[in-house]
Each structure stands twice: as structure tokens, then as C-alpha cells.
Design a protein around this motif. Structure first.
Motif, PDB file in Angstrom:
ATOM      1  N   ARG A  87      23.323 -21.341  51.701  1.00  0.00           N
ATOM      2  CA  ARG A  87      21.804 -21.934  51.434  1.00  0.00           C
ATOM      3  C   ARG A  87      20.882 -21.927  52.240  1.00  0.00           C
ATOM      4  NH1 ARG A  87      21.690 -27.923  52.452  1.00  0.00           N
ATOM      5  NH2 ARG A  87      23.767 -28.290  53.787  1.00  0.00           N
ATOM      6  N   PHE A  88      21.179 -21.472  53.549  1.00  0.00           N
ATOM      7  CA  PHE A  88      20.436 -21.131  54.670  1.00  0.00           C
ATOM      8  C   PHE A  88      19.822 -20.073  54.648  1.00  0.00           C
ATOM      9  CE2 PHE A  88      23.215 -24.700  56.701  1.00  0.00           C
ATOM     10  CZ  PHE A  88      22.296 -25.728  56.561  1.00  0.00           C
ATOM     11  N   ILE A  89      20.177 -19.068  53.870  1.00  0.00           N
ATOM     12  CA  ILE A  89      19.495 -17.805  53.575  1.00  0.00           C
ATOM     13  C   ILE A  89      18.271 -18.187  53.028  1.00  0.00           C
ATOM     14  CG2 ILE A  89      19.553 -15.541  52.597  1.00  0.00           C
ATOM     15  CD1 ILE A  89      22.630 -15.463  52.752  1.00  0.00           C
ATOM     16  N   PRO A  90      16.974 -17.843  53.587  1.00  0.00           N
ATOM     17  CA  PRO A  90      15.724 -18.028  53.096  1.00  0.00           C
ATOM     18  C   PRO A  90      15.565 -17.575  51.709  1.00  0.00           C
ATOM     19  CG  PRO A  90      15.626 -17.619  55.241  1.00  0.00           C
ATOM     20  CD  PRO A  90      16.821 -16.996  54.934  1.00  0.00           C
ATOM     21  N   THR A  91      14.629 -18.176  50.866  1.00  0.00           N
ATOM     22  CA  THR A  91      14.208 -17.716  49.457  1.00  0.00           C
ATOM     23  C   THR A  91      13.482 -16.477  49.582  1.00  0.00           C
ATOM     24  OG1 THR A  91      14.423 -19.887  48.663  1.00  0.00           O
ATOM     25  CG2 THR A  91      13.118 -18.178  47.653  1.00  0.00           C
ATOM     26  N   PRO A  92      12.654 -16.194  50.481  1.00  0.00           N
ATOM     27  CA  PRO A  92      11.921 -15.155  50.569  1.00  0.00           C
ATOM     28  C   PRO A  92      12.712 -13.860  50.858  1.00  0.00           C
ATOM     29  CG  PRO A  92      10.583 -16.663  51.883  1.00  0.00           C
ATOM     30  CD  PRO A  92      12.106 -17.057  51.501  1.00  0.00           C
ATOM     31  N   ILE A  93      13.687 -13.821  51.610  1.00  0.00           N
ATOM     32  CA  ILE A  93      14.809 -12.832  51.823  1.00  0.00           C
ATOM     33  C   ILE A  93      15.445 -12.558  50.311  1.00  0.00           C
ATOM     34  CG2 ILE A  93      16.695 -11.897  53.109  1.00  0.00           C
ATOM     35  CD1 ILE A  93      15.801 -13.429  55.402  1.00  0.00           C
ATOM     36  N   PHE A 117      13.693  -7.746  38.921  1.00  0.00           N
ATOM     37  CA  PHE A 117      12.447  -7.901  39.800  1.00  0.00           C
ATOM     38  C   PHE A 117      11.557  -9.109  39.125  1.00  0.00           C
ATOM     39  CE2 PHE A 117       8.237  -7.162  41.378  1.00  0.00           C
ATOM     40  CZ  PHE A 117       8.358  -6.357  42.327  1.00  0.00           C
ATOM     41  N   ASN A 118      11.858 -10.236  39.687  1.00  0.00           N
ATOM     42  CA  ASN A 118      11.128 -11.482  39.344  1.00  0.00           C
ATOM     43  C   ASN A 118       9.629 -11.583  39.553  1.00  0.00           C
ATOM     44  OD1 ASN A 118      10.461 -14.076  38.743  1.00  0.00           O
ATOM     45  ND2 ASN A 118      12.408 -14.865  39.523  1.00  0.00           N
ATOM     46  N   VAL A 119       9.019 -10.876  38.753  1.00  0.00           N
ATOM     47  CA  VAL A 119       7.459 -10.960  38.828  1.00  0.00           C
ATOM     48  C   VAL A 119       6.788 -12.288  39.173  1.00  0.00           C
ATOM     49  CG1 VAL A 119       5.371 -10.233  37.728  1.00  0.00           C
ATOM     50  CG2 VAL A 119       7.364  -8.878  37.420  1.00  0.00           C
ATOM     51  N   LYS A 120       7.173 -13.381  38.451  1.00  0.00           N
ATOM     52  CA  LYS A 120       6.762 -14.694  38.562  1.00  0.00           C
ATOM     53  C   LYS A 120       6.817 -15.108  39.958  1.00  0.00           C
ATOM     54  CE  LYS A 120       6.840 -16.202  33.785  1.00  0.00           C
ATOM     55  NZ  LYS A 120       7.497 -17.252  32.610  1.00  0.00           N
ATOM     56  N   ALA A 121       8.170 -14.923  40.511  1.00  0.00           N
ATOM     57  CA  ALA A 121       8.392 -15.374  41.774  1.00  0.00           C
ATOM     58  C   ALA A 121       7.679 -14.730  42.853  1.00  0.00           C
ATOM     59  CB  ALA A 121       9.853 -15.225  42.217  1.00  0.00           C
ATOM     60  N   PHE A 122       7.500 -13.383  42.649  1.00  0.00           N
ATOM     61  CA  PHE A 122       6.686 -12.417  43.789  1.00  0.00           C
ATOM     62  C   PHE A 122       5.113 -13.116  43.674  1.00  0.00           C
ATOM     63  CE2 PHE A 122       9.990  -9.616  44.208  1.00  0.00           C
ATOM     64  CZ  PHE A 122       9.799  -8.915  45.387  1.00  0.00           C
ATOM     65  N   LEU A 123       4.671 -13.303  42.418  1.00  0.00           N
ATOM     66  CA  LEU A 123       3.109 -13.697  42.361  1.00  0.00           C
ATOM     67  C   LEU A 123       3.167 -15.131  42.778  1.00  0.00           C
ATOM     68  CD1 LEU A 123       2.275 -12.447  38.847  1.00  0.00           C
ATOM     69  CD2 LEU A 123       1.706 -11.483  40.995  1.00  0.00           C
TER      70      LEU A 123
END
Length: 563
Positions: free
Chosen positions: A134-140, A371-377
Motif C-alpha cells: 500500500r506504500f506504492i503511491p497512487t500517482p505511480i 486508462f482511468n480518464v476520471k482518475a487522470f482528470l
């Protein structure tokens, strides 16, 4: 005796968490649940069949290896895993890494990398590293998932357009250059059939959610191609038996080179399997055993590597489908594997007619969903550092490879985190009563402006972790000490930790002040910093009497020294 009891309790707790879920959920197993598990397993197998074939072809191996990967992994993880409803098999995340390994080292390299990844996963589970994922950051995570999606889309353009190329280049940008160069060789029949399948994949879930859209696309696309006798490339005959390649020796240099991609496979397996476990826990109101799940995934991938199959992990979509269709025990995953084996034995003569453009259409839709568009936006309003990590992870994944993307993303995250920690670390001097004209109505006995500070004494408040990123701030402390100062009190109640670099800076401050006959007194030193000070010999240098438990005691000590 108490220590031994705690050790035994801890050992028993660990052993309990390392017991496969199969043993604990079968105690009150009923006939009704068996029927539900069987039904859920069959339904998920129908979903998994076209995906397993598509992921295998996309990874650069024959279709049966994808099906066997799903069969073997689902049964092994069902027997040994720590989740009740986990359904395991090949996923789109492995396409880019398996292709790069096969291109560089051949099938032999993929086998060894998968075996190494399996061993790593087993060790991760044994050493209880399930929570560390869980320590792997979400942006990565979002970044490289998006990058993988773009890579899958790029790989499938060739079959979707029906372009004939003798040998596709490895580089992302060169691939698109090749597509543009061969644009005149587009097969319109393949494009037409692929577009029909994409429409089915998008529209069908709105009509019927029970029957998988990928299966409908596969059946309709194959039927149209066969009846209309379209000139499109087909999958061809798929062997019913698994041909195991011989595992030849690699040089020591090649083995070391495979450690990095093997570690990437292990991380991908762990992340997806544990994410799937967390998501399905919320659906069935259960709790998976993370470390046991890692061990099971490790055993599964070790076997897959030995048999020459592609890596496999827990699939979030398949596991959710299992849970929502009534699956509640690992029996469902076993039926999933057995059903896939039945399809392999009985349906192979029909599957050979499946057009490659149909499989490409399925994977293109898979890549869009990945490709999670909502997550990117959603990162538009995030800190710039997080946006930088997100974009870097995504671009590096499709431009240079998944291994480099994860490595650079983790380094960037660590550096930016250390910068943030350095920014929050502060060293402030007090405002003294003798410098104030009006005390106001503050009656708080712990308020800074109500403490009597002896003459010739300075008090500094340190806040935040003291580590190498903030070590230079400690040196600045000496610039505020004038010639009339005899004692410097350092309050460390808000310092949770200190590292060796900051410790060395503290020693330099002490040496500078000692040369000018200034004594350092510390108050509120927490456990970790105090332990580090003792270990480094700093407490011996300044004296135990100058380490005070409270601020009042430190000020009393300063008054005595000044007197």
C-alpha cells in the motif's frame, strides 16, 4: 514469562493468518452454496476465456498458454490463497513486460523471470510484506496503468487495421512510424469487423449484464467473418495440450539482468491481487489474508514459469463478477479453472476461426477501461509534485518500459516526499516576556509567551523530523546566538525522529557553541531521537544533566548555568 506468552501469541496469530482460506470457509459448507459457487465459477470462466486468449496473443505467446495460465493459477490460488472469492488469471498489465522479456531473452527468459517473480512473492508473504504494497503511491499506480493501456492500444492497432508487417519494431514511437508507413496496406474488412465488435463491447452491457460482452463480440465477430467469408487473419488451430519448453541455462549476467523485470512482475502480481482482495472484501463483508495470498500467488507463478505459461494474478473484474454471482468460497475459483479446461478440450476446433481483429477490438476496449480518464482528470487540482509523478510514470511506461517507469516514479516520489518533510521542519526562536509590552489575557500555563526565561538564554522550538533533508536548518541555529548568550535550550517535543546526517549537524552546532562557552540544554526529547543521541555518543558529550524531561526543568537548568 509474559514475554514468552506474547511471543507465542504472536506466533499463533501469524500461523493463523498464514492458513489458506479454503480450510476455514469449508466448515459449514452447504449444498446451496456449492450450487452458487459452481454457477459463479462457470459464469466467470465464460468471461475469462476470450480475455485469456487475447492477453496471451498480446503478450507474444500462443493462445493455449493464456488459457492454461488461467486454469492452473485459479486452482492453485483457490487451494492456497487467503481470499474467499479471488479469481486468478493473466491480465493486461503483463502484456508490456512479457513482450519486452520475450524480445530480449526469448521464451526461456520469460520462464526464468516468472519463476524468480514467484519466489519473490513467496518470500514477500513469509516476511509479512503484504501491507507494504500500500506504500506504492497512487500517482505511480494510475500513471503506469495508463501507460500500459496506451501500450496495449498501440500493440493492437496492427491486428485491428489488418496491417501486414514482417517484423514490428520494439520502440513505441517507431511502431507508430511503421503504421503510418504501411497505411496503404490496411485491410478494410478487418477494420469493419473490428468496429462492429467495439460497438458490441460498448453497447451490450447496457442490454444484458449477465452474458459477458467479450463473449458476444467473439461469437458475433467470428460468425460474420465465417459466413461472409471475409479476408481476415484468424487465430488458427490451438493445441489442446500444453507444450512445455525446455529450460536452458542462462549466463550469470543474463540472470542478473532478469532480476529487475522479475521484480516488476512480482510487484504487479502483488498489487493487483491485494487490490482485488480489498475490493471483494467490501462486497462479501470478509477479510482476506494478504500474506497468505502473496504466498499462493508466488507458488502459482513459480509453477506457471516452470510450465512456460505467462504470469497470472488476481483479476479485479473477474473476482467482482464471482462475488456478485453468488461465489463465496474458493470452490468457485476451482470450477472456473475446470470450466476453462472443458472449453479448451471441447471448443478448440471452433476457436481457431476467431479473427485476430476481433481479439484486437476486445483488447482495445480493455485498454480504454484500464486508462482511468476520471482518475487522470481528478489530478488537475492535485499538488504539482503528484502531477509530475503521474505524468512521468505514464509517459515512461509507454515510451521506455514499465521497469524504468516504476523505478523513476518511486525515486521521484521519495525525493518529493523528502522535500515536503524538509519544508515542514522548522526551527523557531521564542518571543520573550522581556520583549513584550502587553501580555494580553492569555492564561494558558503552557503558552510560550508566559514562560520565564533566564537572562543570557535563548530557547528554540524544533518541529518536524530531523533528517538529511533538513540538516542545514540546524546549522542556521548558531547564527542567532550573540556574545552575551550562555545557554541555548532546544525544545524537541515535536521531533518524532532524527537520522545520522541531522545528528552530525547537531554535533557541529554543539562544537561551535562549546567553543564560545555556550551550553546546550534539551527538553522533551522523544524516544527515537534520544536513542539516536545516546548511540551516537552525543548525550555523553553534552552530559545527561542537560537532557531534561520538561521545559520547566530545562529552564531551571539554564538558570543555574547562567548563575
Amino acid at each position: 514469562m509474559k514475554a514468552n506468552t506474547k511471543e507465542r501469541e504472536g506466533c499463533n496469530d501469524f500461523m493463523e493468518k498464514m492458513i489458506p482460506k479454503m480450510f476455514s470457509v469449508m466448515k459449514n459448507y452447504s449444498k446451496q452454496q456449492f450450487i452458487k459457487d459452481m454457477s459463479a465459477g462457470i459464469i466467470v470462466a465464460i468471461i475469462a476465456l476470450p480475455l485469456s486468449i487475447a492477453f496471451a496473443i498480446g503478450s507474444g505467446v500462443s493462445a493455449e498458454k493464456g488459457i492454461y495460465s488461467a486454469i492452473i493459477s485459479s486452482i492453485v490460488v483457490a487451494l492456497l490463497g487467503g481470499s474467499r472469492v479471488q479469481i486468478t488469471g493473466p491480465t493486461g498489465a503483463f502484456i508490456i513486460i512479457t513482450q519486452s522479456i520475450i524480445t530480449g531473452y526469448g521464451m526461456n527468459g520469460l520462464m526464468i523471470a516468472t519463476i524468480m517473480a514467484g519466489i519473490m512473492l513467496i518470500l514477500m508473504g513469509i516476511f509479512k510484506l503484504g501491507r507494504l504494497i500500500r506504500f506504492i503511491p497512487t500517482p505511480i499506480t494510475i500513471g503506469f496503468t495508463g501507460g500500459i493501456a496506451i501500450t496495449i492500444f498501440t500493440l493492437e492497432i496492427k491486428d485491428f487495421l489488418g496491417i501486414t508487417v514482417d517484423k514490428m519494431p520494439i520502440n513505441f514511437f517507431t511502431k507508430w512510424g511503421t503504421y503510418i508507413k504501411h497505411i496503404s496496406s490496411i485491410n478494410l474488412s478487418a477494420v469493419f469487423l473490428g468496429l462492429i465488435c467495439i460497438v458490441i463491447l460498448v453497447v451490450w452491457p447496457k442490454i444484458n449484464k449477465m452474458i459477458p460482452n467479450s463473449l458476444i463480440a467473439l461469437i458475433v465477430g467470428t460468425t460474420i467473418a465465417h459466413v461472409a467469408k471475409l479476408d481476415v487473419k484468424t487465430l488458427g488451430m490451438i493445441p489442446r495440450t500444453l507444450t512445455v519448453p525446455s529450460l536452458s541455462r542462462l549466463s550469470l549476467d543474463e540472470l542478473f539482468e532478469l532480476v529487475s523485470p522479475a521484480f516488476t512482475i512480482a510487484i504487479l502480481v502483488a498489487m493487483q491481487a491485494l487490490l482485488s482482495g480489498v475490493v471483494t472484501d467490501g462486497i462479501i463483508h470478509s477479510k482476506h489474508r494478504a500474506n497468505m495470498e502473496l504466498v499462493a500467488e508466488g507458488v502459482s507463478n513459480t509453477i506457471l514459469g516452470l510450465l512456460g505459461c505467462i504470469p497470472a494474478t488476481g483479476g479485479v473484474a473477474r473476482s467482482i463478477a464471482n462475488a456478485k454471482n453468488g461465489g463465496r468460497t474458493p470452490i468457485a475459483a476451482i470450477f472456473h479453472g475446470l470450466t476453462l479446461f472443458f472449453f479448451l478440450v471441447v471448443c478448440m476446433p471452433l476457436i481457431k476461426y476467431v479473427p485476430l481483429c476481433v481479439l484486437a477490438a476486445i483488447l482495445i476496449v480493455v485498454s480504454y477501461n484500464m486508462f482511468n480518464v476520471k482518475a487522470f482528470l481528478g489530478y488537475r487540482k492535485a499538488p504539482r509534485s503528484d502531477i509530475a509523478v503521474l505524468i512521468a510514470s505514464c509517459v515512461l511506461t509507454f515510451a521506455f518500459g514499465l521497469v524504468l517507469a516504476i523505478e523513476v516514479g518511486m525515486v521521484m516520489t521519495c525525493v518529493l516526499f523528502m522535500k515536503r518533510m524538509a519544508d515542514v521542519t522548522e526551527i523557531k526562536g521564542w518571543t520573550y516576556l522581556r520583549d513584550l509590552d502587553d501580555l494580553g489575557d492569555n492564561n494558558d500555563p503552557d503558552a510560550l509567551n508566559l514562560k520565564e526565561v533566564p537572562k543570557h538564554t535563548l530557547v528554540f522550538e524544533v518541529s518536524g523530523p530531523m533528517f538529511f533533508g533538513a540538516a542545514d536548518k540546524l546549522i542556521q541555529l548558531t547564527s542567532q546566538v550573540t556574545e552575551d548568550i550562555k545557554v541555548v535550550v532546544v525544545r524537541m517535543r515535536s521531533v518524532p525522529a532524527i537520522d545520522i546526517t541531522a545528528m552530525n549537524s547537531l554535533k557541529k552546532v554543539h562544537q561551535h557553541l562549546a567553543k564560545n562557552d555556550v551550553t546546550m540544554v534539551f527538553s522533551h526529547v522523544l524516544e527515537q531521537p534520544l536513542k539516536a543521541m545516546r548511540k551516537a555518543g552525543f548525550v555523553d558529550a553534552i552530559g545527561d544533566e542537560n537532557i531534561c524531561e520538561s521545559l520547566d526543568a530545562a529552564l531551571d537548568r539554564a538558570e543555574k548555568l547562567c548563575a
